[in-house]
Structure formats: C-alpha cells, structure tokens
Design a protein around this motif. Structure first.
Motif, PDB file in Angstrom:
ATOM      1  N   GLY A  15      12.462  -7.600  -3.040  1.00  0.00           N
ATOM      2  CA  GLY A  15      12.754  -6.536  -3.987  1.00  0.00           C
ATOM      3  C   GLY A  15      11.521  -5.724  -4.338  1.00  0.00           C
ATOM      4  O   GLY A  15      11.565  -4.486  -4.410  1.00  0.00           O
ATOM      5  N   PHE A  16      10.396  -6.412  -4.551  1.00  0.00           N
ATOM      6  CA  PHE A  16       9.156  -5.692  -4.872  1.00  0.00           C
ATOM      7  C   PHE A  16       8.762  -4.777  -3.727  1.00  0.00           C
ATOM      8  O   PHE A  16       8.403  -3.605  -3.938  1.00  0.00           O
ATOM      9  N   ARG A  17       8.798  -5.294  -2.500  1.00  0.00           N
ATOM     10  CA  ARG A  17       8.367  -4.485  -1.354  1.00  0.00           C
ATOM     11  C   ARG A  17       9.280  -3.287  -1.135  1.00  0.00           C
ATOM     12  O   ARG A  17       8.832  -2.214  -0.735  1.00  0.00           O
ATOM     13  N   ASP A  18      10.569  -3.444  -1.404  1.00  0.00           N
ATOM     14  CA  ASP A  18      11.491  -2.319  -1.259  1.00  0.00           C
ATOM     15  C   ASP A  18      11.258  -1.266  -2.336  1.00  0.00           C
ATOM     16  O   ASP A  18      11.227  -0.056  -2.045  1.00  0.00           O
TER      17      ASP A  18
ATOM     18  N   ASN B 291       0.860  -1.187   0.000  1.00  0.00           N
ATOM     19  CA  ASN B 291       0.000   0.000   0.000  1.00  0.00           C
ATOM     20  C   ASN B 291       0.891   1.230   0.000  1.00  0.00           C
ATOM     21  O   ASN B 291       1.301   1.731   1.043  1.00  0.00           O
ATOM     22  N   THR B 292       1.226   1.713  -1.196  1.00  0.00           N
ATOM     23  CA  THR B 292       2.276   2.712  -1.376  1.00  0.00           C
ATOM     24  C   THR B 292       1.695   4.119  -1.545  1.00  0.00           C
ATOM     25  O   THR B 292       0.491   4.290  -1.721  1.00  0.00           O
ATOM     26  N   PRO B 293       2.550   5.145  -1.519  1.00  0.00           N
ATOM     27  CA  PRO B 293       2.073   6.508  -1.805  1.00  0.00           C
ATOM     28  C   PRO B 293       1.503   6.653  -3.218  1.00  0.00           C
ATOM     29  O   PRO B 293       0.792   7.628  -3.500  1.00  0.00           O
TER      30      PRO B 293
ATOM     31  N   VAL C 289       9.193   3.402  -3.528  1.00  0.00           N
ATOM     32  CA  VAL C 289      10.091   4.489  -3.933  1.00  0.00           C
ATOM     33  C   VAL C 289      10.161   4.655  -5.450  1.00  0.00           C
ATOM     34  O   VAL C 289      10.923   5.503  -5.938  1.00  0.00           O
ATOM     35  N   THR C 290       9.378   3.878  -6.197  1.00  0.00           N
ATOM     36  CA  THR C 290       9.407   3.949  -7.660  1.00  0.00           C
ATOM     37  C   THR C 290       8.035   4.384  -8.146  1.00  0.00           C
ATOM     38  O   THR C 290       7.051   3.652  -7.993  1.00  0.00           O
ATOM     39  N   ALA C 291       7.966   5.581  -8.736  1.00  0.00           N
ATOM     40  CA  ALA C 291       6.669   6.133  -9.105  1.00  0.00           C
ATOM     41  C   ALA C 291       6.053   5.417 -10.306  1.00  0.00           C
ATOM     42  O   ALA C 291       4.842   5.166 -10.338  1.00  0.00           O
ATOM     43  N   ASP C 292       6.860   5.095 -11.305  1.00  0.00           N
ATOM     44  CA  ASP C 292       6.336   4.519 -12.544  1.00  0.00           C
ATOM     45  C   ASP C 292       6.319   2.993 -12.453  1.00  0.00           C
ATOM     46  O   ASP C 292       7.299   2.363 -12.038  1.00  0.00           O
ATOM     47  N   LEU C 293       5.198   2.390 -12.870  1.00  0.00           N
ATOM     48  CA  LEU C 293       5.042   0.941 -12.738  1.00  0.00           C
ATOM     49  C   LEU C 293       5.983   0.185 -13.665  1.00  0.00           C
ATOM     50  O   LEU C 293       6.512  -0.860 -13.299  1.00  0.00           O
TER      51      LEU C 293
END
Length: 353
Positions: free
Chosen positions: A178-181, A149-151, A185-189
């Motif tokens: 890796g996915f959870r990290d 549940n990310t920004p 912090v990565t805006a683009d999918l």
C-alpha cells in the motif's frame, strides 16, 4: 533420557503396586507413564512407554498368578485403552507442532522477501537498512519498512504491526504494498498516511493496528508524520529526538496525523527504528539508553558499519539475543558519493524498495 526415566518410573510403580496389593495388582496405575510421555515426549517414546507398562502389568499378573476376574479385566482394559489414547494424543500433538513449524518457516521466508536490505543512494540521501530477527525459536515479528523515490522526494516508511506470526506478516505485505502504491500518487504526506490507513483496514483484525513513521526528504529538511511509533533520532551537530508536537493514533485505530518539519543539514543522520530497540532490557530490567548510545555508535563510522555497531551495543546491553525483532533504517544527508559503498547503485535500485 526422559524416556528411560519414564520406563524406570513404570517399573517402580509396578513394584509398589505388587507390594501394596499382592494378588490384586492395580495395573491401571501404570497408565501414569504413557500419559506423562504423551504430554512431554514424542510418539515413539509414548508408544514405548505404553508397551512397557502393559508388559510390566502382564508380568506381575503372571508371576503372582493373578486369576481372571471382572475387576482385573477392567484394569487391564483401562491400561490398554489408555495407552492407545496416549499414543493418539502424542501423534496429534506432533502433527500440530509440525504444522506450526511449517507456518513459521513460511512466515520467515515471506518476511525475508518483504524486508530486503537496502544500501542505496537516492539523490543526495544515503539509505541503509538492517533487520535483526529475535532468537531462532521465536515467532516472526511484525516489523516492516519500505523506501520510495517519488516525484515528491525520497519517502521512507517504517512500521510495526501488532502481533506475530503469519498473520502479522500478511499485514506487513499489505502495508508495504500500500505504501509503495500510494507514495507515488499522493502529494501530501499526511494524506498518504490517511489513505494507507484506509487501504489496510480490510486486512486488519478487530484488535490489530500498525504504528508507523512516514519520512519525506526535501533540500535542507525532513518532514515526518508519526502514527504512534517511537520517534526518530536526528544525529549530527544538533542531536535531537524528533518527538511529534501532536501525537496520532496508529494506523487501524482511526489515525489523525499531522506533519512536522525538521532541519537536516549536510552530514546529518536520521535513524528510524522499531520498538524492539528501545524496549531491550538488561538483567536488572533497565531499558537500552538509545539516545546516548546512538549518538556514540552512529556518529563516527560509515553508515552500514554504524548500524551493525548499534546492534552490537544493544545485544551487549541485554547480554544476548533480543526477544523481539528490530528494524533499523539510517538515512544520511548530503554525503559525498565516494563515501557511499552501495551494493545496489541508485540507478539500478528496485523501484519502491
């Protein structure tokens, strides 16, 4: 019973040898029993069969008054040494089998820790997961899923690592971590998929790869990045297989992902799954008709019951347990909170599930 059969075989061989060459028994023929035992049975059965064969050889020699001679001594020596070698082989096989069982148990425990069930609400999205292992004796598979549940919104990942066993579980752990990290912090999918591909590269073998689907939920839509994985299903007023316009290679094979966007109305459901579901075959070899059965099984019941019903449908199709693991993730959009019987409330859900 197999041990008794081998003992009877040794007795029959002793009788045949005695009738064929009275006075000069070919006792080394009795080595057949211990060799068969070490190939099929355990240490105790092999030791018993070897001792029985040697006892039969000595008995035949005593009864027939076989005199000592170089040829007879060699044959008895071959039987003795061969029996000991058969016991040694059985012991090594038993030790190897025990190590494999231990490794498989470790893999199963690790996989269970990675694939913790999720039944939670994130904003206006309900997420429910299920993971079904193949038959108990099968090797652990490579299914993996994670929720964050990310920004940038709720993100869901499902993947399937090539291979089975402890190596696949180790890759699973690297993929999930890796996915959870990166999801936070990565805006683009699409960039998330590329960065995860680079992140897991050091743990992949030369022939390893990971098929994957990344889903990101936004008001009224879902964004998908598919890297060689079976396409998700959107279920609701307009059911659809969400096949990507441009196919990307799996992670580990130089993926070049693109993003697709699909409407997701209130009450629609999104089913993500691994290939164990679509590759399940019945006795005649027909694959499971996923679209038709999913539309029926997932459209009328509560989401957690729907997943159980779908798995019951596929096992009814195959007539028994599946040969491959199956991971299922069902996301439902815009449902009232009263319908969400969440054992883990959203506010208390472990971050990054």
């Amino acid at each position: 019973m197999p041990c008794v059969a081998l003992l009877c075989l040794c007795a029959a061989l002793a009788a045949c040898v005695d009738a064929w060459r009275p006075g000069r028994p070919a006792v080394a023929v009795l080595l057949i029993g211990p060799l068969l035992a070490c190939a099929r049975l355990g240490v105790r059965a092999t030791l018993t069969t070897a001792a029985w064969a040697l006892a039969l050889a000595v008995t035949v020699g005593v009864v027939r008054h076989v005199g000592a001679g170089p040829q007879v001594a060699v044959e008895y020596l071959v039987l003795l040494v061969g029996g000991l070698a058969a016991v040694h082989i059985a012991r090594r096989a038993a030790a190897r089998s025990a190590r494999l069982r231990l490794l498989d148990e470790v893999a199963q425990v690790t996989q269970a820790a990675l694939l913790r069930p999720v039944d939670a609400r994130f904003g206006d999205i309900d997420v429910h997961t299920r993971h079904h292992c193949a038959v108990a004796s099968a090797t652990v598979g490579g299914d993996v899923y994670a929720v964050a549940n990310t920004p940038y919104g709720l993100r869901v990942f499902i993947g399937d690592v090539r291979g089975h066993g402890l190596d696949a579980v180790c890759v699973n752990a690297a993929v999930a971590e890796g996915f959870r990290d990166l999801a936070y912090v990565t805006a683009d999918l699409t960039e998330l998929a590329v960065r995860l591909d680079a992140r897991i590269a050091p743990v992949l073998g030369p022939e390893d790869f990971v098929t994957a689907v990344f889903a990101e939920f936004a008001p009224g839509e879902v964004r998908l990045v598919n890297c060689g994985h079976p396409p998700p299903l959107r279920l609701g007023a307009h059911p659809k297989v969400l096949t990507p316009v441009t196919c990307s290679l799996p992670l580990g094979l130089g993926c070049d992902p693109t993003q697709s966007r699909y409407w997701l109305q209130s009450g629609d459901r999104l089913l993500l799954y691994t290939d164990g579901l679509v590759e399940a075959r019945n006795a005649s070899g027909a694959e499971f008709p996923l679209f038709d059965r999913a539309c029926e099984a997932l459209s009328h019941t509560l989401p957690w019951e729907a997943l159980d019903g779908l798995y019951a449908e596929v096992t009814a199709h195959t007539g028994g347990p599946l040969r491959d693991d199956v991971a299922l993730v069902l996301c439902e959009s815009g449902v009232p909170a009263a319908r969400s019987a969440n054992p883990v409330p959203a506010a208390q859900s472990p971050q990054g599930l």
